[in-house]
Write a protein that holds these residues in place. Structure first.
Motif, mmCIF file in Angstrom:
data_model
loop_
_atom_site.group_PDB
_atom_site.id
_atom_site.type_symbol
_atom_site.label_atom_id
_atom_site.label_comp_id
_atom_site.label_asym_id
_atom_site.label_seq_id
_atom_site.Cartn_x
_atom_site.Cartn_y
_atom_site.Cartn_z
ATOM 1 N N UNK A 18 0.811 -1.233 0.000
ATOM 2 C CA UNK A 18 0.000 0.000 0.000
ATOM 3 C C UNK A 18 0.839 1.275 0.000
ATOM 4 N N UNK A 19 1.948 1.269 0.732
ATOM 5 C CA UNK A 19 2.806 2.449 0.766
ATOM 6 C C UNK A 19 3.480 2.679 -0.585
ATOM 7 N N UNK A 20 3.962 1.613 -1.216
ATOM 8 C CA UNK A 20 4.564 1.729 -2.544
ATOM 9 C C UNK A 20 3.544 2.312 -3.534
ATOM 10 N N UNK A 21 2.323 1.815 -3.469
ATOM 11 C CA UNK A 21 1.258 2.310 -4.362
ATOM 12 C C UNK A 21 0.963 3.783 -4.096
ATOM 13 N N UNK A 22 0.826 4.143 -2.852
ATOM 14 C CA UNK A 22 0.485 5.519 -2.484
ATOM 15 C C UNK A 22 1.602 6.494 -2.859
ATOM 16 N N UNK A 23 2.840 6.108 -2.613
ATOM 17 C CA UNK A 23 3.963 7.015 -2.871
ATOM 18 C C UNK A 23 4.294 7.169 -4.351
ATOM 19 N N UNK A 24 4.129 6.081 -5.117
ATOM 20 C CA UNK A 24 4.620 6.107 -6.502
ATOM 21 C C UNK A 24 3.551 5.844 -7.557
ATOM 22 N N UNK A 25 2.292 5.818 -7.157
ATOM 23 C CA UNK A 25 1.206 5.724 -8.122
ATOM 24 C C UNK A 25 0.960 4.347 -8.715
ATOM 25 N N UNK A 26 1.444 3.281 -8.082
ATOM 26 C CA UNK A 26 1.175 1.929 -8.554
ATOM 27 C C UNK A 26 -0.234 1.519 -8.146
ATOM 28 N N UNK A 27 -0.835 0.610 -8.934
ATOM 29 C CA UNK A 27 -2.179 0.110 -8.656
ATOM 30 C C UNK A 27 -2.144 -1.412 -8.705
ATOM 31 N N UNK A 28 -2.766 -2.053 -7.725
ATOM 32 C CA UNK A 28 -2.826 -3.516 -7.692
ATOM 33 C C UNK A 28 -3.722 -3.997 -8.824
ATOM 34 N N UNK A 29 -3.291 -5.051 -9.508
ATOM 35 C CA UNK A 29 -4.091 -5.655 -10.565
ATOM 36 C C UNK A 29 -4.206 -7.153 -10.321
ATOM 37 N N UNK A 30 -5.318 -7.724 -10.754
ATOM 38 C CA UNK A 30 -5.510 -9.172 -10.652
ATOM 39 C C UNK A 30 -5.355 -9.847 -12.006
ATOM 40 N N UNK A 31 -5.086 -9.051 -13.041
ATOM 41 C CA UNK A 31 -4.861 -9.623 -14.375
ATOM 42 C C UNK A 31 -3.590 -10.461 -14.365
ATOM 43 N N UNK A 32 -3.595 -11.513 -15.131
ATOM 44 C CA UNK A 32 -2.409 -12.376 -15.252
ATOM 45 C C UNK A 32 -1.562 -11.880 -16.419
ATOM 46 N N UNK A 33 -0.608 -11.036 -16.101
ATOM 47 C CA UNK A 33 0.300 -10.482 -17.111
ATOM 48 C C UNK A 33 1.733 -10.642 -16.624
ATOM 49 N N UNK A 34 2.658 -10.632 -17.556
ATOM 50 C CA UNK A 34 4.073 -10.777 -17.225
ATOM 51 C C UNK A 34 4.639 -9.442 -16.741
ATOM 52 N N UNK A 35 5.300 -9.430 -15.604
ATOM 53 C CA UNK A 35 5.894 -8.190 -15.114
ATOM 54 C C UNK A 35 7.203 -7.878 -15.828
ATOM 55 N N UNK A 36 7.568 -6.601 -15.840
ATOM 56 C CA UNK A 36 8.856 -6.194 -16.386
ATOM 57 C C UNK A 36 9.938 -6.282 -15.311
ATOM 58 N N UNK A 37 9.549 -5.977 -14.062
ATOM 59 C CA UNK A 37 10.478 -6.029 -12.935
ATOM 60 C C UNK A 37 9.840 -6.825 -11.799
ATOM 61 N N UNK A 38 10.671 -7.471 -11.017
ATOM 62 C CA UNK A 38 10.210 -8.203 -9.835
ATOM 63 C C UNK A 38 11.042 -7.728 -8.645
ATOM 64 N N UNK A 39 10.367 -7.584 -7.508
ATOM 65 C CA UNK A 39 11.076 -7.329 -6.263
ATOM 66 C C UNK A 39 10.743 -8.468 -5.315
ATOM 67 N N UNK A 40 11.740 -9.243 -4.953
ATOM 68 C CA UNK A 40 11.569 -10.362 -4.026
ATOM 69 C C UNK A 40 11.915 -9.859 -2.630
#
Length: 77
Positions: free
Chosen positions: A44-66
């Protein structure tokens, strides 16, 4: 652009504006320093600070953070 946050609670896909891999790394590093560990509000903080939105679509990500191993992965070839 789609990114994936992987951690013990499950994987979360987020979409938002295009950013470089270096910018993505800076975003997650900043949020790692600021988030509330008790509430574990990282996504939630990442989304709020940088404008990301959670999605439930099955798509390939460009970046991953483990979050378990604290590592960013660039999947753009």
């Amino acid at each position: 652009m789609v990114i994936e946050i992987e951690y013990y609670k499950g994987d979360t896909l987020l979409y938002g504006g295009k950013c470089s891999f270096a910018e993505f790394q800076e975003q997650v590093n900043t949020v790692e320093k600021l988030y509330d560990r008790k509430e574990d509000n990282f996504v939630p903080l990442l989304c709020r600070m940088y404008g990301w939105t959670v999605t439930t679509e099955k798509v390939e990500p460009q970046y991953i953070y483990d979050r378990d191993v604290i590592k960013c992965i660039n999947l753009i070839k």
